[in-house]
Design a protein around this motif. Structure first.
Motif, mmCIF file in Angstrom:
data_model
loop_
_atom_site.group_PDB
_atom_site.id
_atom_site.type_symbol
_atom_site.label_atom_id
_atom_site.label_comp_id
_atom_site.label_asym_id
_atom_site.label_seq_id
_atom_site.Cartn_x
_atom_site.Cartn_y
_atom_site.Cartn_z
ATOM 1 N N LEU A 1 0.835 -1.209 0.000
ATOM 2 C CA LEU A 1 0.000 0.000 0.000
ATOM 3 C C LEU A 1 0.866 1.254 0.000
ATOM 4 C CD1 LEU A 1 -2.858 1.199 0.153
ATOM 5 C CD2 LEU A 1 -2.692 1.063 2.652
ATOM 6 N N PHE A 2 2.062 1.153 0.567
ATOM 7 C CA PHE A 2 2.952 2.312 0.651
ATOM 8 C C PHE A 2 3.962 2.344 -0.493
ATOM 9 C CE2 PHE A 2 1.737 0.927 4.927
ATOM 10 C CZ PHE A 2 1.029 2.051 5.345
ATOM 11 N N GLU A 3 3.883 1.347 -1.363
ATOM 12 C CA GLU A 3 4.816 1.261 -2.483
ATOM 13 C C GLU A 3 4.190 1.672 -3.813
ATOM 14 O OE1 GLU A 3 5.972 -2.804 -2.310
ATOM 15 O OE2 GLU A 3 7.093 -2.605 -0.420
ATOM 16 N N ILE A 4 2.857 1.575 -3.901
ATOM 17 C CA ILE A 4 2.186 1.917 -5.163
ATOM 18 C C ILE A 4 2.054 3.431 -5.312
ATOM 19 C CG2 ILE A 4 0.899 -0.248 -5.226
ATOM 20 C CD1 ILE A 4 -1.534 1.300 -4.179
ATOM 21 N N ALA B 1 0.696 6.837 -5.088
ATOM 22 C CA ALA B 1 -0.292 7.440 -4.188
ATOM 23 C C ALA B 1 -1.411 8.136 -4.963
ATOM 24 C CB ALA B 1 0.381 8.436 -3.255
ATOM 25 N N ALA B 2 -1.140 8.463 -6.230
ATOM 26 C CA ALA B 2 -2.143 9.178 -7.026
ATOM 27 C C ALA B 2 -3.368 8.329 -7.324
ATOM 28 C CB ALA B 2 -1.520 9.667 -8.337
ATOM 29 N N LYS B 3 -3.238 6.996 -7.227
ATOM 30 C CA LYS B 3 -4.403 6.158 -7.495
ATOM 31 C C LYS B 3 -5.091 5.705 -6.206
ATOM 32 C CE LYS B 3 -2.173 1.583 -8.030
ATOM 33 N NZ LYS B 3 -2.009 0.445 -8.980
ATOM 34 N N ILE C 1 -9.095 10.644 -10.154
ATOM 35 C CA ILE C 1 -8.251 9.620 -10.794
ATOM 36 C C ILE C 1 -7.921 9.973 -12.231
ATOM 37 C CG2 ILE C 1 -8.215 7.224 -11.598
ATOM 38 C CD1 ILE C 1 -7.655 7.537 -8.628
ATOM 39 N N THR C 2 -8.908 10.429 -12.965
ATOM 40 C CA THR C 2 -8.660 10.769 -14.375
ATOM 41 C C THR C 2 -7.750 11.977 -14.503
ATOM 42 O OG1 THR C 2 -10.759 12.013 -14.377
ATOM 43 C CG2 THR C 2 -10.812 9.767 -15.231
ATOM 44 N N THR C 3 -7.799 12.867 -13.528
ATOM 45 C CA THR C 3 -6.916 14.042 -13.548
ATOM 46 C C THR C 3 -5.493 13.672 -13.165
ATOM 47 O OG1 THR C 3 -8.737 15.529 -12.965
ATOM 48 C CG2 THR C 3 -6.510 16.329 -12.585
ATOM 49 N N ASN C 4 -5.366 12.875 -12.110
ATOM 50 C CA ASN C 4 -4.037 12.510 -11.607
ATOM 51 C C ASN C 4 -3.313 11.495 -12.491
ATOM 52 O OD1 ASN C 4 -4.474 14.179 -9.460
ATOM 53 N ND2 ASN C 4 -4.844 12.558 -7.970
ATOM 54 N N ASN C 5 -4.068 10.525 -12.973
ATOM 55 C CA ASN C 5 -3.442 9.413 -13.710
ATOM 56 C C ASN C 5 -3.622 9.496 -15.214
ATOM 57 O OD1 ASN C 5 -2.690 8.412 -11.277
ATOM 58 N ND2 ASN C 5 -4.240 6.815 -11.174
#
Length: 274
Positions: free
Chosen positions: A186-189, A191-193, A266-270
């Motif tokens: 959880l801390f490796e993926i 953070a934007a998603k 999500i669509t904005t960040n990713n």
């Protein structure tokens, strides 16, 4: 009134039966919170039907089903009648009438209506993903997810996961409990998603008490105590601060409203191709 339980069983995903069921139940104001519906997709074998029957008998449910294959439909009807369970066959009668009228045997292939629909397959893949990785069951789903929802119990993580799955997003949700460390992944993926679901403690207290009452339990259990709730929310803030992800307050939002806000983030960040 006593709670009415409905089981929607289908040899596909069950969308047809669920839509018909919703259209019918929406006509009865008194149902309100007394209605509980569960959907059981991919009922393709006698063993699957036996599982449906077992649940229906235990919960005294009405079974609503859409089964294309005549042998499976016949077995379902036989078992329902054997145990005196109330039931509705949505497709069988019309298929029989069309068979007689057209003098043609049906294809008897589940899911034909969606067979060549690429968008449909994406949706099904997302729904299956949400079910498989619900409630943080397998941390290996975290890198594969389009969206990761985190929050304490009763913040609508599972309903949101299913709603977003119908929008073709692969969603995993992870419950935060002080006594259980979140998975390292959880801390490796990215953070934007990740989306953290925040809730007002007073609102959460009311929701949890209502849930305990619904389950026939005492509403003064530790699960709904103010002290416990504040402890969980403090732990939630600690984890969210460590991840550094967006936070949405779900206290007074409908599922649809929260989902739309999540999609926008999500669509904005990713730059997700939605």
């Amino acid at each position: 009134m006593d709670e009415i339980r409905l089981i929607i069983a289908s040899d596909s995903v069950g969308e047809t039966a669920e839509l018909v069921t919703k259209a019918c139940t929406s006509q009865f104001n008194q149902l309100g919170n007394a209605l509980e519906t569960i959907r059981l997709p991919y009922i393709e074998t006698p063993e699957n039907i036996d599982e449906v029957i077992a649940i229906a008998r235990e919960q005294r449910s009405i079974v609503i089903y859409t089964l294309v294959r005549p042998d499976i439909r016949k077995y379902m009807k036989e078992q329902l009648e054997q145990y005196g369970l109330k039931h509705v066959d949505i497709m069988g009668p019309l298929m029989a009438e069309l068979t007689n009228e057209l003098n043609e045997s049906p294809l008897n292939e589940p899911g034909v209506v969606h067979k060549l629909d690429e968008d449909y397959f994406k949706k099904i893949e997302a729904i299956e993903f949400a079910v498989k990785y619900d409630d943080g069951r397998d941390p290996r789903g975290l890198p594969k997810a389009d969206i990761v929802l985190i929050g304490v119990s009763r913040t609508s993580k599972t309903p949101l996961s299913q709603y977003l799955a119908h929008k073709r997003f692969k969603v995993m949700n992870v419950p935060l409990v002080p006594e259980v460390d979140p998975p390292d992944q959880l801390f490796e993926i990215d953070a934007a998603k990740c989306i953290a679901l925040k809730i007002d403690p007073t609102k959460l207290n009311a929701i949890r008490k209502a849930r305990l009452t619904q389950l026939g339990l005492n509403d003064d259990a530790n699960y709904a105590q103010d002290r416990r709730i504040l402890e969980e929310l403090e732990y939630f803030e600690k984890i969210v601060s460590r991840i550094g992800c967006p936070v949405i307050d779900v206290s007074n939002k409908a599922i649809e409203e929260t989902a739309n806000e999540i999609i926008k983030i999500i669509t904005t960040n990713n730059r997700y191709d939605y």
